[in-house]
Design a protein around this motif. Structure first.
Motif, PDB file in Angstrom:
ATOM      1  N   ALA A 158      54.069 -28.367  19.483  1.00 32.12           N
ATOM      2  CA  ALA A 158      54.743 -27.072  19.329  1.00 32.12           C
ATOM      3  C   ALA A 158      54.464 -26.448  17.963  1.00 32.12           C
ATOM      4  O   ALA A 158      54.356 -25.227  17.834  1.00 32.12           O
ATOM      5  N   ILE A 159      54.327 -27.286  16.940  1.00 32.60           N
ATOM      6  CA  ILE A 159      54.042 -26.793  15.591  1.00 32.60           C
ATOM      7  C   ILE A 159      52.574 -26.411  15.439  1.00 32.60           C
ATOM      8  O   ILE A 159      52.241 -25.353  14.891  1.00 32.60           O
ATOM      9  N   LEU A 160      51.683 -27.250  15.966  1.00 31.49           N
ATOM     10  CA  LEU A 160      50.254 -27.110  15.679  1.00 31.49           C
ATOM     11  C   LEU A 160      49.492 -26.234  16.670  1.00 31.49           C
ATOM     12  O   LEU A 160      48.442 -25.691  16.329  1.00 31.49           O
TER      13      LEU A 160
ATOM     14  N   GLU B 291      66.214 -26.440  17.358  1.00 31.80           N
ATOM     15  CA  GLU B 291      65.925 -25.402  16.369  1.00 31.80           C
ATOM     16  C   GLU B 291      64.602 -24.697  16.683  1.00 31.80           C
ATOM     17  O   GLU B 291      64.475 -23.480  16.541  1.00 31.80           O
ATOM     18  N   MET B 292      63.620 -25.492  17.137  1.00 30.99           N
ATOM     19  CA  MET B 292      62.330 -24.905  17.522  1.00 30.99           C
ATOM     20  C   MET B 292      62.504 -23.904  18.664  1.00 30.99           C
ATOM     21  O   MET B 292      61.942 -22.804  18.643  1.00 30.99           O
ATOM     22  N   LYS B 293      63.278 -24.309  19.672  1.00 37.34           N
ATOM     23  CA  LYS B 293      63.473 -23.432  20.832  1.00 37.34           C
ATOM     24  C   LYS B 293      64.232 -22.174  20.437  1.00 37.34           C
ATOM     25  O   LYS B 293      63.968 -21.091  20.977  1.00 37.34           O
ATOM     26  N   ASN B 294      65.131 -22.299  19.505  1.00 39.44           N
ATOM     27  CA  ASN B 294      65.862 -21.138  19.004  1.00 39.44           C
ATOM     28  C   ASN B 294      64.900 -20.146  18.360  1.00 39.44           C
ATOM     29  O   ASN B 294      64.985 -18.930  18.590  1.00 39.44           O
ATOM     30  N   LEU B 295      63.967 -20.645  17.552  1.00 39.51           N
ATOM     31  CA  LEU B 295      62.962 -19.775  16.924  1.00 39.51           C
ATOM     32  C   LEU B 295      62.074 -19.129  17.982  1.00 39.51           C
ATOM     33  O   LEU B 295      61.785 -17.928  17.936  1.00 39.51           O
ATOM     34  N   TYR B 296      61.627 -19.937  18.934  1.00 37.24           N
ATOM     35  CA  TYR B 296      60.725 -19.447  19.982  1.00 37.24           C
ATOM     36  C   TYR B 296      61.408 -18.358  20.806  1.00 37.24           C
ATOM     37  O   TYR B 296      60.802 -17.319  21.107  1.00 37.24           O
TER      38      TYR B 296
ATOM     39  N   SER C 274      57.994 -17.393  14.473  1.00 35.91           N
ATOM     40  CA  SER C 274      57.010 -18.460  14.316  1.00 35.91           C
ATOM     41  C   SER C 274      57.698 -19.805  14.115  1.00 35.91           C
ATOM     42  O   SER C 274      58.713 -19.902  13.403  1.00 35.91           O
ATOM     43  N   ILE C 275      57.133 -20.846  14.745  1.00 40.18           N
ATOM     44  CA  ILE C 275      57.686 -22.197  14.577  1.00 40.18           C
ATOM     45  C   ILE C 275      57.071 -22.792  13.315  1.00 40.18           C
ATOM     46  O   ILE C 275      56.071 -23.511  13.354  1.00 40.18           O
TER      47      ILE C 275
ATOM     48  N   PRO D 164      57.244 -25.157  10.101  1.00 39.13           N
ATOM     49  CA  PRO D 164      57.937 -26.383   9.679  1.00 39.13           C
ATOM     50  C   PRO D 164      58.796 -26.206   8.430  1.00 39.13           C
ATOM     51  O   PRO D 164      59.833 -26.852   8.281  1.00 39.13           O
ATOM     52  N   ILE D 165      58.376 -25.328   7.537  1.00 39.49           N
ATOM     53  CA  ILE D 165      59.170 -25.091   6.312  1.00 39.49           C
ATOM     54  C   ILE D 165      60.491 -24.406   6.669  1.00 39.49           C
ATOM     55  O   ILE D 165      61.560 -24.766   6.144  1.00 39.49           O
ATOM     56  N   VAL D 166      60.422 -23.415   7.551  1.00 36.60           N
ATOM     57  CA  VAL D 166      61.639 -22.713   7.984  1.00 36.60           C
ATOM     58  C   VAL D 166      62.586 -23.686   8.687  1.00 36.60           C
ATOM     59  O   VAL D 166      63.800 -23.684   8.443  1.00 36.60           O
ATOM     60  N   ILE D 167      62.029 -24.545   9.547  1.00 37.22           N
ATOM     61  CA  ILE D 167      62.855 -25.528  10.266  1.00 37.22           C
ATOM     62  C   ILE D 167      63.531 -26.480   9.284  1.00 37.22           C
ATOM     63  O   ILE D 167      64.719 -26.795   9.408  1.00 37.22           O
ATOM     64  N   SER D 168      62.786 -26.947   8.286  1.00 36.04           N
ATOM     65  CA  SER D 168      63.335 -27.857   7.273  1.00 36.04           C
ATOM     66  C   SER D 168      64.462 -27.206   6.503  1.00 36.04           C
ATOM     67  O   SER D 168      65.493 -27.832   6.222  1.00 36.04           O
ATOM     68  N   GLU D 169      64.270 -25.933   6.147  1.00 33.72           N
ATOM     69  CA  GLU D 169      65.302 -25.215   5.399  1.00 33.72           C
ATOM     70  C   GLU D 169      66.580 -25.071   6.227  1.00 33.72           C
ATOM     71  O   GLU D 169      67.688 -25.170   5.703  1.00 33.72           O
ATOM     72  N   ARG D 170      66.427 -24.823   7.504  1.00 31.85           N
ATOM     73  CA  ARG D 170      67.587 -24.604   8.372  1.00 31.85           C
ATOM     74  C   ARG D 170      68.323 -25.903   8.678  1.00 31.85           C
ATOM     75  O   ARG D 170      69.548 -25.913   8.810  1.00 31.85           O
ATOM     76  N   LEU D 171      67.581 -26.999   8.815  1.00 33.62           N
ATOM     77  CA  LEU D 171      68.203 -28.259   9.229  1.00 33.62           C
ATOM     78  C   LEU D 171      68.660 -29.121   8.058  1.00 33.62           C
ATOM     79  O   LEU D 171      69.486 -30.018   8.235  1.00 33.62           O
TER      80      LEU D 171
END
Length: 408
Positions: free
Chosen positions: A12-14, A41-46, A51-52, A54-61
Motif C-alpha cells: 500500500a505504501i510502495l 489509518e492508511m484506509k482513512n487517508l485513502y 497520499s499514503i 509513511p511520515i504522515v502516518i507516523s505523525e498521526r499514530l
C-alpha cells in the motif's frame, strides 16, 4: 499471517496502483495488533483521497509506530502479489470466525434439548462465512424486492448518460453496466466519433479512453480540433496561426473541468483494463479497439470471443458503461454495401454480448477526390435492447475531425 499483513501494508505504501484492490476488499478486521492500527489509518487517508505517506502516518499514530512504518517503507518487492495476499487474509479471517462459532455450537450438539433444526440453521450460517459477499455474481435478488426497488424509483427522474448527440441519446439509453459496440470500417471515423462521445460524457462522469493503437497525443489532437474548431492538420503540423492559437488556449481553459483520461493501452488485457478502471474510479470506459485487446486463445476468433465476454462481465460486475470500438470486415472489391452485424470481425460473440451495436458507414467511401470539409456518414443502430432500430445521419467534417447530426 503476520508476514502477509506486513507485505500488504508495504504494498500500500510502495505501489499506488495496488491500493484500490487492498482497500476495496480488506478492512481493519482482517488485521491484528499494530498492523490493524496502521491499516486503519492508511484506509482513512485513502478514503479521503490523500497520499499514503509513511511520515504522515507516523505523525498521526505516534512515535511507538515509527520503526514498524519505517520497516514497511524499506521492503523491496520485485512484483507485489496483492491479489493472493488479499485472498489469504480474507480466508484466514473467515476460518477464525468459523472456528469461533463452531466452538459455541459444539456444546449444543451434546445437549439433547437443543432443536436439531436450530443446529442445522446455525451450521448454514457458519457456512455463509465463506461466501464472498463483495462479489455480486453470487448474490440472488428476489423478484418481490426487485419489483419494490423498481417501483420506489418511479418518482425519480430516470437519468441516462448523455453522448452529446441528441438523436443518439433518444434511441440508445446508455447507463452503467452496459456494453455498447461501435463498429466501423477503416477510415470511417469511429475513433473520432468515440472520442467526441467520451469528451461529452466527461462533463458529468469520470471517463477513461483506452487507446490500443494511437498515443495519447493523437487522441487529444482530435479532441481539441473538434471542440475548438481548429484545423486538424494545423495542429499536427505545428502550423497554427495566431487566431487559432488563441482559440486553442481558450478551448484548453474550457476543457479543464472535463474528467477525461487517455490510457496508452497497447498490449492491455481485459484484466489490466479492469484494474485501471477500478484504480481511477471510472464510470465510463472507451476501448479503441476490441480486436486489439490481448487475451489467450488458439485462434483470433477464440481470443476475440474471450475479450467480448470479459468486457460484458466487466460492465455488469463493476457497474461501468463500456463502449468498445470494433473493426468491420472490408467489403468485396468494387462493392460498398451497408454493414450488418455479421460484418463484426473475428467473433459472433460480440453480437450476443452487446446491449447495443452501432455501425458507422461511409456510403461514398469509394468516391475519389471528395470534399474533405463535409461528408456524410450513416450510424446504423443494428441492435438495441432498450429501444428501436434504425439509421441516424451525420455530417463529418474532416478538417476539424468533428461530427454533427444531420437534419434528415
Amino acid at each position: 499471517m503476520n508476514e502477509v499483513m506486513r507485505n500488504i501494508l508495504a504494498t500500500a505504501i510502495l505501489y499506488e496502483q495496488e491500493q484500490y484492490m487492498i482497500f476495496k476488499y480488506l478492512d481493519s478486521k482482517h488485521f491484528t495488533g499494530e498492523y490493524r492500527v496502521i491499516f486503519k489509518e492508511m484506509k482513512n487517508l485513502y478514503t479521503n483521497h490523500k497520499s499514503i505517506d509513511p511520515i504522515v502516518i507516523s505523525e498521526r499514530l505516534g512515535h511507538e509506530y515509527i520503526k514498524t512504518i519505517a520497516d514497511l517503507s524499506e521492503i523491496d518487492f520485485i512484483r507485489p502479489n496483492t491479489k493472493e495476499y488479499v485472498c489469504l487474509l480474507i480466508e484466514d479471517y473467515q476460518r477464525k470466525q468459523a472456528k469461533s462459532q463452531l466452538k459455541e455450537l459444539f456444546p449444543k450438539l451434546d445437549d439433547k434439548s437443543q432443536n436439531a433444526r436450530d443446529i442445522k440453521n446455525s451450521l448454514i450460517e457458519i457456512s455463509k462465512i465463506f461466501e464472498n459477499r463483495t462479489d455480486l455474481r453470487y448474490k440472488t435478488y428476489s423478484l418481490r424486492d426487485t419489483l419494490k426497488e423498481i417501483y420506489s424509483e418511479q418518482d425519480e427522474e430516470a437519468k441516462f448518460i448523455k453522448t452529446g448527440f441528441k438523436k443518439l441519446d433518444e434511441h440508445i439509453l446508455m447507463n452503467k453496466s452496459k456494453l455498447i459496440i461501435l463498429g466501423g470500417r477503416p477510415a470511417s471515423g469511429k475513433t473520432t466519433l468515440a472520442s467526441a462521445i467520451a469528451l461529452n460524457a466527461s462533463k458529468e462522469y469520470k471517463v477513461l479512453f483506452f487507446s490500443l493503437e494511437t498515443n495519447h497525443k493523437g487522441i487529444a489532437e482530435k479532441i481539441i480540433s473538434s471542440y475548438g474548431k481548429i484545423p486538424y492538420l494545423h495542429i499536427i503540423k505545428h502550423n497554427m496561426n495566431l487566431e487559432e492559437k488563441i482559440r486553442y488556449e481558450k478551448t484548453m481553459e474550457k476543457l479543464k473541468s472535463f474528467d477525461l483520461g487517455i490510457v496508452e493501452a497497447a498490449g492491455y488485457s481485459v484484466e489490466e483494463i479492469r484494474e485501471k478502471t477500478l484504480q481511477e474510479g471510472a464510470d465510463i470506459i472507451v476501448i479503441d479497439y476490441l480486436q486489439q485487446v490481448n487475451d489467450e486463445g488458439r485462434s483470433i476468433y477464440e481470443r476475440v470471443t474471450n475479450v467480448s465476454r470479459k468486457l460484458q462481465a466487466l460492465a455488469q460486475q463493476e457497474e461501468v458503461l463500456v463502449i468498445a470500438l470494433s473493426q468491420l470486415r472490408r467489403p468485396e472489391p468494387g462493392t460498398n454495401k451497408p454493414p450488418t452485424m455479421s460484418d463484426l470481425r473475428e467473433s459472433g460473440s460480440i453480437e450476443q454480448d452487446a446491449d447495443a451495436i452501432l455501425l458507422l458507414f461511409d456510403e461514398k467511401a469509394d468516391v475519389k477526390d471528395r470534399d474533405i470539409e463535409k461528408q456524410e456518414r450513416v450510424l446504423s443502430i443494428a441492435k438495441n435492447k432498450t429501444g428501436i432500430l434504425g439509421d441516424i445521419m451525420y455530417n463529418f467534417y474532416g478538417t476539424t475531425q468533428s461530427f454533427t447530426e444531420a437534419n434528415k
